[in-house]
Design an enzyme around this catalytic site. Structure first.
Site, mmCIF file in Angstrom:
data_model
loop_
_atom_site.group_PDB
_atom_site.id
_atom_site.type_symbol
_atom_site.label_atom_id
_atom_site.label_comp_id
_atom_site.label_asym_id
_atom_site.label_seq_id
_atom_site.Cartn_x
_atom_site.Cartn_y
_atom_site.Cartn_z
ATOM 1 C CG ASP A 1 -0.033 -4.245 2.605
ATOM 2 O OD1 ASP A 1 0.262 -3.692 1.530
ATOM 3 O OD2 ASP A 1 -0.236 -3.608 3.649
ATOM 4 C CG HIS B 1 -0.352 0.224 2.518
ATOM 5 N ND1 HIS B 1 -0.088 -0.804 3.410
ATOM 6 C CD2 HIS B 1 0.085 1.353 3.129
ATOM 7 C CE1 HIS B 1 0.453 -0.302 4.512
ATOM 8 N NE2 HIS B 1 0.578 0.999 4.358
ATOM 9 C CB SER C 1 3.219 1.680 6.668
ATOM 10 O OG SER C 1 2.080 1.853 7.462
#
Length: 477
Positions: A157, A127, A237
């Site tokens: 992911d 993402h 992230s």
């Protein structure tokens, strides 16, 4: 004459008291030497404590961060956007047509990543890279380098990048923990480089492991991730979650916040990361070659975790659990090196030195190109869509494969597949690359049926073209 209080000859230097042996002096000397050594050790400890008063601060957490920190990078992405200004409407009023739309690059998203191999391979979240046109990474030494996105898996992911560096340049790489080496309640550290501001580290405990067994093909969610109370902000992230050894146990992915509650952070477990890497560093993904086995061991040893039936690997005798030690007589240093060596001579058979228990032997495997596999099984030659061909079929590039030619009297020809049509589906799955077509064919045996969904153009007169979607059943040879 006797001296009062001392017998003649007692304790006179150079003389031994009567009745004592020569070993008495040696014993006294050894005791003195021991006392001197103990005093010296005590003085060294005292000196070290005085000269290094900050040692107490360099605990296990600090040492773990120091080991892992050089591998953490910041990731910045840009994407192309259309920019319109007020002068374009004015241009339309005067000239009757609009001015060309200006395209600009603008920052899209910013996150973190971690170097996993000395050649500059980086792991991050998918993402973070979604819809990116260009990707840049900022290293711990301050350098900013462009990176190339290589492959990703949306349902996990996870995405893989490679830094565009000078030939022969090497980078620090993080160590991986064992797949199942997780202790509930152990101290964990979330690292990142958010927003290009510098290093971020937060400490907590491992609050929960994955809560359900993995389901093949299902997107991963909170039930499949590690949970920690270490603070993970959006800029973290893609960064590593490490244990007190400085080993990677997960990739930071998200944080969950209730309106009045504390943050709960999540990370993709190292086991899922290793499974993704086994797919990423495979001949099928990197060189469009059919090998048919999955191998695990980023930094070695290399262990075969699965073998596809009737694949080149299976025909060569490769089995699950075997350890691969050499390729063409050369030792392999890990998954990246193995992938490079096995695809280096695609047209020639490759000799694999394997070990199974205490038995060592050599297997010979010949990788098959995707083009050859499709030609052999279906009698088709497929090409990736160019923008011009895609526009002719009124689709976007990546929404099908162009059927350039059909082998006369081959399986596709006998089923009625026309050349210069558009292949958009195989067995109900949408296809936009040769790999997606081959994924289905690799599971088929000779005589099995496969269903091809095609868009077939038919010219109506001079100015019109009709596009019909048909499904054709083809027998795999």
């Amino acid at each position: 004459m006797r001296v009062k209080g001392r017998a003649a000859g007692d304790d006179v230097p150079g003389r031994r008291p009567a009745g004592q042996s020569a070993g008495w002096d040696g014993m006294r000397l050894r005791r003195a030497a021991v006392r001197m050594v103990l005093c010296g050790m005590l003085m060294l400890r005292v000196s070290a404590a005085v000269s290094e008063p900050d040692d107490i601060r360099r605990d296990a957490t600090v040492r773990a961060i120091e080991r892992a920190l050089p591998t953490v990078v910041n990731i910045a992405t840009t994407r192309i956007v259309e920019y319109r200004d007020p002068y374009q409407d004015l241009f339309y009023q005067f000239y009757g047509r609009r001015a060309p739309v200006e395209r600009r690059e603008e920052p899209s998203s910013i996150g973190s990543g971690v170097l996993i191999d000395e050649e500059g391979y980086i792991l991050t979240n998918f993402h973070v890279l979604r819809r990116a046109s260009r990707v840049y990474v900022k290293l711990q030494d301050g350098r900013i380098l462009e990176a190339e996105p290589l492959v990703y898996t949306p349902h996990k992911d996870v995405a893989l990048l490679k830094v565009r560096a000078q030939p022969g340049e090497r980078f620090p790489a993080i160590a991986f923990a064992a797949d199942d080496d997780l202790i509930l309640g152990e101290t964990v550290i979330a690292l990142g480089n958010p927003y290009g501001l510098g290093t971020s580290a937060s400490r907590g405990i491992l609050s929960s492991k994955a809560r359900r067994p993995p389901v093949e093909g299902e997107p991963l969610g909170t039930q499949d991730w590690l949970q920690t109370d270490a603070g993970i902000n959006p800029g973290n992230s893609g960064g590593p979650l490490i244990n007190l050894r400085g080993e990677l146990i997960g990739i930071n992915v998200a944080v969950y916040r209730e309106s009045q509650g504390m943050g709960v952070g999540f990370a993709i477990p190292v086991k899922q990361v290793n499974e993704a890497l086994s797919e990423f560093f495979s001949p099928e993904v990197t060189r469009a070659l059919w090998f048919g086995a999955r191998v695990k061991g980023l930094h070695g040893p290399l262990v075969v975790v699965s073998v596809q039936p009737k694949s080149p690997a299976a025909r060569a005798g490769l089995r699950e659990g075997m350890e691969i030690e050499t390729v063409n007589g050369r030792a392999v240093r890990g998954l990246v090196d193995f992938n490079r060596q096995i695809t280096g001579a695609a047209e020639q058979p490759v000799r694999l030195g394997v070990r199974e228990g205490r038995t060592r032997r050599t297997l010979e495997v010949r990788l098959v190109s995707f083009e050859e596999l499709v030609q052999r099984r279906l009698g088709l030659r497929l090409l990736q869509l160019t923008p011009q061909v895609a526009a002719g079929f009124q689709v976007e590039p990546g929404e099908g494969m162009f059927v350039e030619s059909v082998e006369p009297r081959g399986p596709a020809d006998r089923a009625g597949v026309p050349a210069r049509s558009l292949l958009v589906g195989v067995d109900g799955r949408s296809v936009g690359s040769l790999f997606q077509v081959v994924e289905v064919l690799m599971e088929k045996s000779p005589g099995d049926r496969v269903y091809l969904t095609l868009v077939v153009p038919r010219r109506l007169g001079q100015a019109f073209v009709e596009y019909r979607q048909v499904t054709v059943e083809v027998e795999v040879r």
